[in-house]
Scaffold this active site. Structure first.
Site, PDB file in Angstrom:
ATOM      1  N   GLY A  11     -17.843 -29.949 -36.561  1.00 38.10           N
ATOM      2  CA  GLY A  11     -18.357 -30.729 -35.429  1.00 38.10           C
ATOM      3  C   GLY A  11     -19.033 -29.811 -34.424  1.00 38.10           C
ATOM      4  N   VAL A  23     -24.001 -13.570 -29.700  1.00 38.39           N
ATOM      5  CA  VAL A  23     -23.820 -12.790 -30.936  1.00 38.39           C
ATOM      6  C   VAL A  23     -25.107 -12.015 -31.240  1.00 38.39           C
ATOM      7  CG1 VAL A  23     -23.480 -12.942 -33.446  1.00 38.39           C
ATOM      8  CG2 VAL A  23     -22.074 -14.353 -31.914  1.00 38.39           C
ATOM      9  N   ARG A  72     -20.945 -30.274 -42.762  1.00 40.79           N
ATOM     10  CA  ARG A  72     -19.671 -30.216 -43.482  1.00 40.79           C
ATOM     11  C   ARG A  72     -20.056 -29.984 -44.939  1.00 40.79           C
ATOM     12  NH1 ARG A  72     -17.802 -33.620 -38.962  1.00 40.79           N
ATOM     13  NH2 ARG A  72     -16.222 -32.273 -38.051  1.00 40.79           N
ATOM     14  N   ASP A 103     -11.023 -25.673 -36.468  1.00 37.99           N
ATOM     15  CA  ASP A 103      -9.998 -25.098 -37.339  1.00 37.99           C
ATOM     16  C   ASP A 103     -10.342 -25.230 -38.817  1.00 37.99           C
ATOM     17  OD1 ASP A 103      -9.624 -27.813 -37.200  1.00 37.99           O
ATOM     18  OD2 ASP A 103      -7.443 -27.718 -37.242  1.00 37.99           O
ATOM     19  N   THR A 125     -15.309 -26.372 -30.237  1.00 35.07           N
ATOM     20  CA  THR A 125     -15.036 -27.801 -30.460  1.00 35.07           C
ATOM     21  C   THR A 125     -14.745 -28.438 -29.110  1.00 35.07           C
ATOM     22  OG1 THR A 125     -13.392 -29.386 -31.283  1.00 35.07           O
ATOM     23  CG2 THR A 125     -12.661 -27.132 -31.106  1.00 35.07           C
ATOM     24  N   ASP A 127     -12.700 -30.731 -28.685  1.00 36.82           N
ATOM     25  CA  ASP A 127     -11.339 -31.277 -28.702  1.00 36.82           C
ATOM     26  C   ASP A 127     -10.291 -30.367 -28.061  1.00 36.82           C
ATOM     27  OD1 ASP A 127     -12.453 -33.391 -30.151  1.00 36.82           O
ATOM     28  OD2 ASP A 127     -12.120 -32.367 -32.056  1.00 36.82           O
ATOM     29  N   ASP A 129      -8.471 -28.300 -29.509  1.00 35.09           N
ATOM     30  CA  ASP A 129      -7.260 -28.460 -30.322  1.00 35.09           C
ATOM     31  C   ASP A 129      -6.947 -27.243 -31.194  1.00 35.09           C
ATOM     32  OD1 ASP A 129      -9.420 -28.679 -32.007  1.00 35.09           O
ATOM     33  OD2 ASP A 129      -8.710 -30.455 -33.066  1.00 35.09           O
ATOM     34  N   ARG A 171      -9.986 -36.156 -31.161  1.00 38.74           N
ATOM     35  CA  ARG A 171      -9.277 -36.226 -32.456  1.00 38.74           C
ATOM     36  C   ARG A 171      -7.776 -36.412 -32.237  1.00 38.74           C
ATOM     37  NH1 ARG A 171     -11.667 -32.511 -37.192  1.00 38.74           N
ATOM     38  NH2 ARG A 171     -11.131 -30.811 -35.779  1.00 38.74           N
TER      39      ARG A 171
HETATM   40  P1  ADP Z   1     -14.177 -28.241 -37.953  1.00 35.68           P
HETATM   41  O1  ADP Z   1     -14.519 -26.809 -38.189  1.00 35.68           O
HETATM   42  O2  ADP Z   1     -14.925 -28.819 -36.801  1.00 35.68           O
HETATM   43  O3  ADP Z   1     -12.688 -28.463 -37.892  1.00 35.68           O
HETATM   44  P2  ADP Z   1     -14.244 -29.365 -40.664  1.00 35.68           P
HETATM   45  O4  ADP Z   1     -12.769 -29.529 -40.747  1.00 35.68           O
HETATM   46  O5  ADP Z   1     -15.083 -30.480 -41.166  1.00 35.68           O
HETATM   47  O6  ADP Z   1     -14.748 -29.080 -39.183  1.00 35.68           O
HETATM   48  O7  ADP Z   1     -14.622 -28.040 -41.474  1.00 35.68           O
HETATM   49  C1  ADP Z   1     -15.967 -27.614 -41.585  1.00 35.68           C
HETATM   50  C2  ADP Z   1     -16.221 -27.069 -42.962  1.00 35.68           C
HETATM   51  O8  ADP Z   1     -15.362 -25.947 -43.201  1.00 35.68           O
HETATM   52  C3  ADP Z   1     -15.934 -28.015 -44.114  1.00 35.68           C
HETATM   53  O9  ADP Z   1     -16.995 -28.894 -44.385  1.00 35.68           O
HETATM   54  C4  ADP Z   1     -15.735 -27.042 -45.264  1.00 35.68           C
HETATM   55  O10 ADP Z   1     -16.969 -26.593 -45.769  1.00 35.68           O
HETATM   56  C5  ADP Z   1     -15.033 -25.882 -44.588  1.00 35.68           C
HETATM   57  N1  ADP Z   1     -13.579 -25.994 -44.758  1.00 35.68           N
HETATM   58  C6  ADP Z   1     -12.710 -26.742 -44.057  1.00 35.68           C
HETATM   59  N2  ADP Z   1     -11.446 -26.619 -44.501  1.00 35.68           N
HETATM   60  C7  ADP Z   1     -11.516 -25.765 -45.553  1.00 35.68           C
HETATM   61  C8  ADP Z   1     -10.552 -25.215 -46.457  1.00 35.68           C
HETATM   62  N3  ADP Z   1      -9.249 -25.529 -46.377  1.00 35.68           N
HETATM   63  N4  ADP Z   1     -11.005 -24.363 -47.399  1.00 35.68           N
HETATM   64  C9  ADP Z   1     -12.308 -24.037 -47.493  1.00 35.68           C
HETATM   65  N5  ADP Z   1     -13.259 -24.505 -46.668  1.00 35.68           N
HETATM   66  C10 ADP Z   1     -12.883 -25.357 -45.715  1.00 35.68           C
END
Ligand code: ADP
Length: 319
Positions: A11, A23, A72, A103, A125, A127, A129, A171
């Site tokens: 997100g 960076v 994603r 996360d 994020t 959130d 969180d 969330r």
């Molecule tokens: P955020 O980073 O905002 O929490 P997501 O949970 O959608 O968003 O994670 C973003 C991307 O990170 C996912 O689309 C995926 O490519 C990768 N990702 C998330 N969790 C895992 C995991 N357990 N192992 C490998 N890649 C992951």
């Protein structure tokens, strides 16, 4: 290390651009080549790289969203996808990666380090969180956007002497609701971290009525459930109409606040320093206004908890 890469994933949040800028410019300051990866892990797998110079991050510090775009990526969840990503990075002679995201993105980053590729996370994020850091990039802007909109709702609420129920994002975390609720003098704040009693909400509304209050605002964190359903339950209890507003994705956009720009700049710069110091598998954090870092594993072993003293204070001040 002569070349590093940066990407934004998951997100998006306001301030990510300021982090990318930090960076790139801190990297250049140390004589590093910096490569921007487009669309998160998707771009990492597809080799969708942009060479970044000082100018490519000009005029973005004030802009919401992310110039590198975010995505994603399901393929990155597979070992084959991740091996492709690392191969690409190695072919481009990239020695380290900064992942700006939530996360989920950090869990992905950890897999890269497990494959021998140094990665540092920067928490971005709305959130708030992510455990281990007091604030994430974008949270402050989201709270400000929420309160600006709730102020508008309050104007019309006063004119019509009505109760307004406002659902905010976050969330599973109640941070946006808590901060917006205290900042806006909400009657009740409903967050996933604290159970709520419908009778208590109704009693607070009645107390407001007795004080001849012209309006009432109830803030609901999305993690609690649907504000529309909660509005319906309150109507059944009070026998009075209320209005429900779901603020939605407006909270994810907009120009970042000064706080988020400064936080993003400090965190992005720290990520570069960590890579140069040979660190990996860590996330940047802010604690007690100090920029620091901690291993991903340490962060994942912790549980995010909003500052409940804000909840208690909001409850006292709303009477
Ligand atoms: P955020 O980073 O905002 O929490 P997501 O949970 O959608 O968003 O994670 C973003 C991307 O990170 C996912 O689309 C995926 O490519 C990768 N990702 C998330 N969790 C895992 C995991 N357990 N192992 C490998 N890649 C992951």
């Amino acid at each position: 290390m002569e070349r590093i890469a940066v990407l934004t994933s998951g997100g998006d949040s306001p301030g990510m651009n300021a982090a990318i800028r930090a960076v790139v410019r801190k990297g250049r300051h140390h004589g590093l080549d910096v490569v921007g990866v487009q669309r998160g892990y998707t771009g990492l797998i597809q080799g969708d790289y942009l060479s970044m110079n000082l100018g490519s991050v000009g005029d973005i510090i004030h802009r919401g969203g992310t110039i590198l775009r975010s995505a994603r990526c399901e393929e990155f969840r597979t070992p084959e996808g991740r091996e492709k990503a690392v191969l690409n990075l190695q072919q481009h002679e990239i020695g380290g990666l900064v992942v700006i995201g939530g996360d989920g993105s950090f869990r992905g980053a950890q897999h890269l380090t497990a494959l021998g590729f140094p990665t540092i996370g920067v928490p971005g994020t709305i959130d708030n969180d992510i455990p281990g850091t007091d604030f994430t990039i974008g949270f402050d802007t989201a709270v400000n956007t929420a309160i600006q909109n709730i102020d508008r709702i309050r104007d019309t609420a006063s004119s019509h002497e009505r109760t307004y129920i406002v659902e905010v994002m976050g969330r599973n975390a109640g941070d946006i609701a808590l901060w917006a609720g205290l900042a806006d003098g909400a009657e009740s704040i409903l967050i996933p971290e604290a159970p709520y009693e419908l009778d208590d909400i109704v009693e607070r509304l009645a107390r407001g009525d007795r004080r001849d209050k012209k309006h009432s605002i109830i803030i609901v964190a999305e993690g609690v459930g649907s504000a529309i359903e909660i509005g319906q339950m309150i109507k059944e209890k009070t026998g009075e109409e209320n209005r429900v507003t779901v603020l939605g994705h407006i909270q994810r956009g907009g120009s970042p606040t000064a706080f988020d720009r400064v936080l993003a700049s400090r965190m992005g710069a720290e990520a570069v320093d960590l890579l140069l110091a040979g660190e990996r598998d860590k996330m940047v954090a802010i604690r007690n206004n100090e920029i620091t870092s901690l291993p991903f594993d340490t962060a994942f072993a912790m549980q995010h908890q909003p500052d409940m003293s804000i909840y208690d204070l909001a409850s006292i001040l709303a009477i």
